[in-house]
Scaffold this motif. Structure first.
Motif, PDB file in Angstrom:
ATOM      1  N   SER A 129       0.835  -1.195   0.000  1.00 12.85           N
ATOM      2  CA  SER A 129       0.000   0.000   0.000  1.00 12.85           C
ATOM      3  C   SER A 129       0.869   1.244   0.000  1.00 12.85           C
ATOM      4  CB  SER A 129      -0.898   0.010   1.237  1.00 12.85           C
ATOM      5  OG  SER A 129      -1.457   1.297   1.388  1.00 12.85           O
TER       6      SER A 129
ATOM      7  N   ALA B  74      -6.942  -0.912   9.600  1.00 14.78           N
ATOM      8  CA  ALA B  74      -6.228  -1.999  10.262  1.00 14.78           C
ATOM      9  C   ALA B  74      -5.414  -1.355  11.389  1.00 14.78           C
ATOM     10  CB  ALA B  74      -5.305  -2.692   9.262  1.00 14.78           C
TER      11      ALA B  74
ATOM     12  N   MET C 288      10.815   6.891  18.918  1.00 14.30           N
ATOM     13  CA  MET C 288      10.528   5.786  17.998  1.00 14.30           C
ATOM     14  C   MET C 288       9.841   4.634  18.724  1.00 14.30           C
ATOM     15  SD  MET C 288      13.443   5.737  15.046  1.00 14.30           S
ATOM     16  CE  MET C 288      14.763   5.083  16.071  1.00 14.30           C
ATOM     17  N   LEU C 289      10.283   4.306  19.943  1.00 17.47           N
ATOM     18  CA  LEU C 289       9.590   3.273  20.728  1.00 17.47           C
ATOM     19  C   LEU C 289       8.127   3.658  20.918  1.00 17.47           C
ATOM     20  CD1 LEU C 289      12.217   2.557  23.554  1.00 17.47           C
ATOM     21  CD2 LEU C 289      11.426   0.886  21.876  1.00 17.47           C
TER      22      LEU C 289
ATOM     23  N   ARG D  15       6.122   3.537  17.490  1.00 15.43           N
ATOM     24  CA  ARG D  15       5.859   2.141  17.102  1.00 15.43           C
ATOM     25  C   ARG D  15       4.844   1.489  18.023  1.00 15.43           C
ATOM     26  NH1 ARG D  15      11.813   1.555  15.836  1.00 15.43           N
ATOM     27  NH2 ARG D  15      11.935   1.404  18.086  1.00 15.43           N
ATOM     28  N   LEU D  16       4.917   1.806  19.325  1.00 19.29           N
ATOM     29  CA  LEU D  16       3.924   1.249  20.259  1.00 19.29           C
ATOM     30  C   LEU D  16       2.520   1.580  19.775  1.00 19.29           C
ATOM     31  CD1 LEU D  16       3.666  -0.201  23.061  1.00 19.29           C
ATOM     32  CD2 LEU D  16       3.424   2.072  24.061  1.00 19.29           C
TER      33      LEU D  16
ATOM     34  N   GLN E 178       1.762   1.871  16.728  1.00 19.37           N
ATOM     35  CA  GLN E 178       1.650   1.315  15.368  1.00 19.37           C
ATOM     36  C   GLN E 178       1.425   2.423  14.342  1.00 19.37           C
ATOM     37  OE1 GLN E 178      -1.410  -1.571  16.496  1.00 19.37           O
ATOM     38  NE2 GLN E 178       0.029  -3.217  16.114  1.00 19.37           N
TER      39      GLN E 178
ATOM     40  N   THR F  71       2.781   4.578  11.464  1.00 20.48           N
ATOM     41  CA  THR F  71       3.782   4.223  10.459  1.00 20.48           C
ATOM     42  C   THR F  71       4.344   5.417   9.689  1.00 20.48           C
ATOM     43  OG1 THR F  71       2.014   3.944   8.870  1.00 20.48           O
ATOM     44  CG2 THR F  71       2.700   1.983  10.097  1.00 20.48           C
TER      45      THR F  71
ATOM     46  N   LYS G  34       6.467   7.822   7.983  1.00 19.05           N
ATOM     47  CA  LYS G  34       7.870   7.547   7.660  1.00 19.05           C
ATOM     48  C   LYS G  34       8.843   8.529   8.301  1.00 19.05           C
ATOM     49  CE  LYS G  34       5.888   6.341   3.253  1.00 19.05           C
ATOM     50  NZ  LYS G  34       6.236   5.045   2.652  1.00 19.05           N
TER      51      LYS G  34
ATOM     52  N   PHE H  29      10.914   7.551  11.477  1.00 25.88           N
ATOM     53  CA  PHE H  29      11.692   6.319  11.626  1.00 25.88           C
ATOM     54  C   PHE H  29      12.880   6.173  10.695  1.00 25.88           C
ATOM     55  CE2 PHE H  29       7.293   5.119  12.825  1.00 25.88           C
ATOM     56  CZ  PHE H  29       7.545   4.847  14.152  1.00 25.88           C
ATOM     57  N   ASN H  30      12.870   6.880   9.575  1.00 24.64           N
ATOM     58  CA  ASN H  30      13.819   6.556   8.519  1.00 24.64           C
ATOM     59  C   ASN H  30      14.853   7.667   8.358  1.00 24.64           C
ATOM     60  OD1 ASN H  30      15.087   6.151   6.036  1.00 24.64           O
ATOM     61  ND2 ASN H  30      13.291   5.165   5.140  1.00 24.64           N
TER      62      ASN H  30
END
Lengths: 351, 351, 351
Positions: B4, B21, B219-220, B223-224, B226, B228, B230, B233-234
């Motif tokens: 996606s 989701a 970041m923790l 992510r906790l 969920q 996403t 970008k 994180f990147n």
């Protein structure tokens, strides 16, 4: 000696059965930490309602978390003096670990082969994790190159076990039952309409997203697994190593790659087997991980029309997006940006 | 496409209902991680005995954690291609999330307005989080500027919804009952004798303490949830962005500011509404966050003499203590050190 | 003032009883975080099956986690304006904290002594943590040097309490019963055959392994304990301090040293007392911690043949492996690499 220095090559005996310390109870706390560390979004290991709709009693522990915990227990006895983690084979997940379950691990030495250099040898072990009811939760073979305590020639003939290949479809443990209305009712919650039949052998998927790893993160993860390998934790010692840095635990990359693979494999709900795996190059804090996957096999499961399995290769890279599907160079060696080449099997609902 | 890429402006349809989701079960593990990430000390979300004394069945999940999880679910569908998160409005918390509850999220597209540049547009959504009994746990409006897949003019007339103002007192969900001996028995455990009547409209409080944020921490957290997006994180991709760095998720700053606000708002036990919010400037790892608050309104709750509500503005800054209550410059713009301007409503016992 | 600035020396009254905010429910989430932060492998606090085999109802919270939480609660009232944490004495753990228990803390001021400089004084407190059934989970004395709000001479005569020595064997709370087949059945799972009788007074053990600490890790830990001491969190303010850096909470080092001590003290299953402790030098992020221990006493427990106690000294260092057992220099002062000198008592099965 009160302090364990771990086993050297000459300390292993063929056929020996090793009971590893320490029993470990896995809980909702470990699940939450796993989410914080990787951000996995596979529905079966995220939502209790989803897990219950597929027949589980409660939200299960991610099989990769089970793998890390069992693996971690083996480290002090098997690989604390290892030079290299050479490979995995035949990793089969058994009954799911549920929060509250306590996992213990044992290993059997199934092969020993001294190297010609007189300084190292390869140790082959078959390790098992079991829950408090003595049910197998994971069974896998690993081989590592281990230092000898003293350089010397080894008299014993080498014993190299026959390594298991990919876990056959009939041997996979399938803990879920997929309801008939999965596509309509559950697939949207899982994040995609793409089911078993939608994946073709040979198909390759770039998972697009990248995630940078920090020192604190990989150390939190590796301690959570009670994995004591020194290279991950001790910067003072690592400063004198050939890398000059702490190494990221290879399993941390496996879980990062699995979490990244959600984007393209949304219904690959459950890891049922780790067939083989290579940590092709080391990863360090600051590296950004990307991943791509290839469908190696599409497996029918005996007697099951609700769920199938995909055998996948997932490759993770460092500091290199995966649009070009990097793997090996012209010399046949892994390209320098490739950090993981994992062969594993996932369960995925059929349409 | 298995992967996606998220929706672009032209992929949204007015009135469209989107199921996000992935279902997410919140547990004691998430509560512990939230404490580790922010150090919040509000008694209602720290001690089960305290929560039970106020009529809850067990220790509840912090409403801001519920917000982050619901928000995180909307990201892949709504804002993965967003240029900017423009605002929140009318955020109302419903029944508390208790450990073991599973949260799912949906959004309805309530407005669409293409920008004149032909390249972007504003998408307005009303998002809801619900528990496994289909009870609403959070309902809010958000609007984001989203890229078009291809630059082009948009034929449709713009639809800009009427945005809700601050949640009125009568619409607040009040999940607690304050016992008559609260001031004597519970206020000392909450950390202060200052109750509803002790706060005056217009009063400003410098929360004094500062907290530095690290890459691993934000970041923790993200992510906790969920989430996403970008940009968090990147680092490989962010190195080429105009900031050259990863951006801290704005919600991480909201939770940091809320935790810092304990010192001065000790009895502000429960966040009942997020009326509006602006992430005024970006935050990066290494920045130190401070906060100050202003009492905007003192709200009587219909039929309730045990508990009232305060509508607050909490402002967070980076690398600037808040003794001078920074907000806007002479040009009317947010000062460069201001990273958050949050308008929200808390429940607080009456004396 | 809504904001608490904490107490200064002149705000303390001898005999005063202080109720600390905030009640804190400890859960499986806290246990998992503790594992992620320290990687402790002591079996009694890792595996529920092991804990149950020793008579506990469920997996208990590590006593050091209980210590950190109780200590953290006292900080806002006792030591937020402290210049130095001078010492601990007579720390006795009571009934184990089990997941789901809620801990509250109180302190009594048992001594006050102004310093001649007119600017500071020493405050002695006896602090207690209790669970929701009002059972004592921890009782200890601490003394800190605290700033005065205004420099002035103090009229009151100094009161220096008699400090408790090491907790006597008869006062130790022993929550476990060791089964007769421990050595055969459980010791292998605990990781060593070395039991009470195998340790000699005067024996010293180098725990070999080292672990590097990161900013994110010590801040996650210290927030988990709701410890608000500013020096751990605020880099902006610390940049102007004499160290220029954030300081690692001393208790973080205690837990790191305890986890490292597993290698050599595998059957030292439970910390029953903290007799005394000194944070000899500050620790900063990036430092690598090693530890060594000395057996100070071997204590028989009245009426118990299943279990004994060892009084230990565990010393932690920074950036210095402990093969040379560093402690004090020729001048009698702690060597600069020593960061912790802890005197504590552990329970260990008898053979």
């Amino acid at each position: 000696m009160k302090t364990s220095a771990g086993r050297y090559f000459e300390d292993f005996r063929l056929g020996e059965h090793i009971v590893h310390a320490t029993p470990r109870t896995l809980t909702d706390g470990d699940i939450a930490l796993s989410t914080a560390l990787y951000g996995s979004r596979f529905a079966l290991t995220s939502g209790a309602t989803f897990a219950e709709a597929l027949g589980l009693r409660q939200l299960p522990v991610d099989p990769l978390l089970t793998f890390h915990v069992v693996f971690g227990k083996t480290v002090p006895d098997i690989s604390i003096n290892a030079v290299a983690n050479l490979g995995y084979a035949g990793g089969r997940f058994g009954v799911p670990v549920l929060p509250g379950d306590t996992v213990t691990a044992t290993s059997e030495v199934i092969g020993l082969k001294a190297n010609r250099d007189g300084r190292t040898g390869t140790v082959y072990v078959r390790s098992q994790g079991r829950n408090q009811r003595d049910e197998v939760v994971l069974d896998y073979v690993r081989w590592v190159m281990v230092n000898k305590a003293e350089p010397h020639e080894t008299a014993e003939a080498p014993v190299v076990p026959e390594l298991p290949g990919a876990v056959p479809a009939g041997d996979l443990h399938v803990p879920i039952t997929v309801p008939v209305d999965y596509a309509a009712r559950l697939a949207p919650l899982a994040g995609s309409a793409q089911l078993f039949e939608d994946y073709e052998v040979g198909e390759r998927i770039d998972h697009v997203d990248g995630m940078t790893v920090e020192e604190a993160e990989h150390m939190l993860a590796t301690r959570l697994y009670q994995n004591t390998a020194k290279v991950h934790f001790n910067q003072l010692a690592q400063a004198d190593s050939r890398f000059g840095r702490r190494l990221v635990y290879g399993g941390h990359i496996i879980s990062m790659a699995r979490a990244l693979s959600f984007n393209g494999l949304q219904n690959a709900l459950w890891v049922a087997a780790i067939n083989a795996g290579t940590h092709a190059n080391p990863t360090f804090a600051g590296d950004t991980i990307h991943a791509w996957s290839e469908v190696l096999e599409r497996l029918d499961l005996p007697g099951r029309t609700d769920v199938g399995a995909l055998r996948l290769r997932t490759v993770a890279t460092k500091n290199h997006p995966c649009g070009d599907f990097p793997l090996r160079g012209e010399d046949g060696r892994y390209r320098p940006e490739v950090v993981l080449d994992l062969d594993y099997t996932v369960l995925i609902p059929r349409g």
